[in-house]
Design an enzyme around this catalytic site. Sequence first.
Site, PDB file in Angstrom:
ATOM      1  N   HIS A 164       0.922  -0.993   0.386  1.00  0.00           N
ATOM      2  CA  HIS A 164      -0.464  -0.213  -0.070  1.00  0.00           C
ATOM      3  C   HIS A 164       0.475   1.280   0.690  1.00  0.00           C
ATOM      4  O   HIS A 164       0.593   2.148   0.065  1.00  0.00           O
ATOM      5  CB  HIS A 164      -0.793  -0.007   1.197  1.00  0.00           C
ATOM      6  CG  HIS A 164      -0.367   0.412   2.057  1.00  0.00           C
ATOM      7  ND1 HIS A 164      -0.474  -0.574   3.197  1.00  0.00           N
ATOM      8  CD2 HIS A 164      -0.124   1.428   3.000  1.00  0.00           C
ATOM      9  CE1 HIS A 164       0.440  -0.789   4.650  1.00  0.00           C
ATOM     10  NE2 HIS A 164       0.593   0.890   4.384  1.00  0.00           N
ATOM     11  N   ASP A 185       0.054  -7.712   1.161  1.00  0.00           N
ATOM     12  CA  ASP A 185       1.113  -6.445   1.636  1.00  0.00           C
ATOM     13  C   ASP A 185       2.341  -6.194   1.628  1.00  0.00           C
ATOM     14  O   ASP A 185       2.351  -5.541   2.397  1.00  0.00           O
ATOM     15  CB  ASP A 185       0.385  -5.700   2.612  1.00  0.00           C
ATOM     16  CG  ASP A 185       0.143  -4.734   2.412  1.00  0.00           C
ATOM     17  OD1 ASP A 185       0.500  -3.579   1.700  1.00  0.00           O
ATOM     18  OD2 ASP A 185      -0.198  -3.748   3.980  1.00  0.00           O
ATOM     19  N   SER A 216       5.033   2.243   8.346  1.00  0.00           N
ATOM     20  CA  SER A 216       4.290   1.402   6.909  1.00  0.00           C
ATOM     21  C   SER A 216       5.322   1.240   5.789  1.00  0.00           C
ATOM     22  O   SER A 216       6.183   1.627   5.033  1.00  0.00           O
ATOM     23  CB  SER A 216       3.055   1.813   6.464  1.00  0.00           C
ATOM     24  OG  SER A 216       2.296   2.448   6.883  1.00  0.00           O
ATOM     25  N   ILE A 274     -14.931 -21.826   5.555  1.00  0.00           N
ATOM     26  CA  ILE A 274     -14.876 -21.786   7.009  1.00  0.00           C
ATOM     27  C   ILE A 274     -15.623 -21.297   7.394  1.00  0.00           C
ATOM     28  O   ILE A 274     -15.437 -19.861   7.425  1.00  0.00           O
ATOM     29  CB  ILE A 274     -13.413 -22.502   7.367  1.00  0.00           C
ATOM     30  CG1 ILE A 274     -12.833 -21.673   6.491  1.00  0.00           C
ATOM     31  CG2 ILE A 274     -13.320 -23.809   6.264  1.00  0.00           C
ATOM     32  CD1 ILE A 274     -11.589 -21.486   7.575  1.00  0.00           C
TER      33      ILE A 274
END
EC number: 3.4.21.107
Length: 473
Positions: A113, A143, A216, A275
């Site tokens: 990102h 990511d 980040s 699931i």
Amino acid sequence: MLGLKSSLSGVVALLLCGQVAFARAELPEFTALVEEASPAVVNISTRQNAPQRNVAIQGQIPDLEGLPPQFREFFERNIPQMPRNPGGRQREAQSLGSGFIISADGYVLTNNHVVADADEIIVRLSDRSELEAKLVGADPRTDVALLKVEGKNLPTVRLGKSDDLKVGAWVLAIGSPFGFDHSVTAGIVSAKGRSLPNENYVPFIQTDVAINPGNSGGPLFNLDGEVVGINSQIFTRSGGFMGLSFAIPIDVAMSVADQLKADGKVSRGWLGVVIQEVNKDLAESFGLEKPAGALVAQVLENGPAAKGGLQVGDVILSMNDQPIIMSADLPHLVGGLKPGSKAELEVVREGERKTLQMSVGVLPEEGDEVAIDADAGVERSSNRLGVSVVELTAEQKKALDVRGGVVIKEVLGGPAALIGLRPGDVITHLNNQAIDSAKTFTRVAKELPSNRSVSMRVLRQGRASFITFKLAE
């Protein structure tokens, strides 16, 4: 007597000093780690040319009045400005993040990102030099992005093993929060194997290390100076740090990076099942001793699980001898397997334990969901659940990949309304029994026990899940 009191006071003072010194000695020392690792941590900025459009800035632009000159200058330089040429057709978008060098020839890891949709990527080193980076590949599911800059003998980080990380261990982050290069923050590992919404393939490391916008893509270190994660996300209601930070385990990130470097893409293992979590009521309805495992709500036709004999209603307890405590454990384990490898599943089916062998497939691209026409069908049935149902047509069964079931035409009230059933929902199983017709549904509904958890399998817009409810006397 006074001399005795003075001696005792001196002893107590020495003991207290000793305790303080001992406590101080127990605290970690980060200075050597920071000095060694900082040169390999980089600041990443991107530029993107995008069509000019009318935009509204969300949030609050800080009031710069009254700030010291150096801080005012920093914010003026780093806060994105509104376009000054309204008639222009292009604008320049910028983002800021962190990364770290993993090889002396210039491979850099960061978050997807941070660099997504960038037309230009600039990597700034600790000596303030700037290098243009090329995107080798990126994987939105984890990511993770791999960059390459031209260079020789570049400083690199040392890589650790995130699997060896313990909850409660000290960890340290280096990054560029709000553009402040090489900021250092520390904390402890709060939890491991965390699953976040829409993040099925990353068992995140949760920490209380202060992470903010700009961190980040930066590294998370252990006390040995080894990278154990990539700082990726925070939980926040304010836009800033609130004590919950999440990092991608370095073992996961390097597996992705190796595949991106070799093939430019990432292949993951896939079983072809949907699931859900096993809660207390579901555990009771399926006869389990405790709520654990992954409940199979849907098995995709011709998928690896279908070929291996897995069935709807099976509860997966382990895979390749690794226990499945939470349902989110299964995607982490399956996604880490190479397509074509073997998987051994231990499941509970109708109260009995079974072992299934199957070959792992390749995770496909996400497909569109199938919608249901609630007006189809001819036979109707009403029952004490408070729903009116009609049978599925052959076309609907084929579209949904089911052998039977009934679709809800109308929710009349009662238990159905309380548990959130809607018109258009498809019921395929009730009280662990397959529903092949409206007649079967009416019979099973009539025989439902009272004051005990009962399970129901429901398809909504192609997605299957089990829900539970109890009927009063």
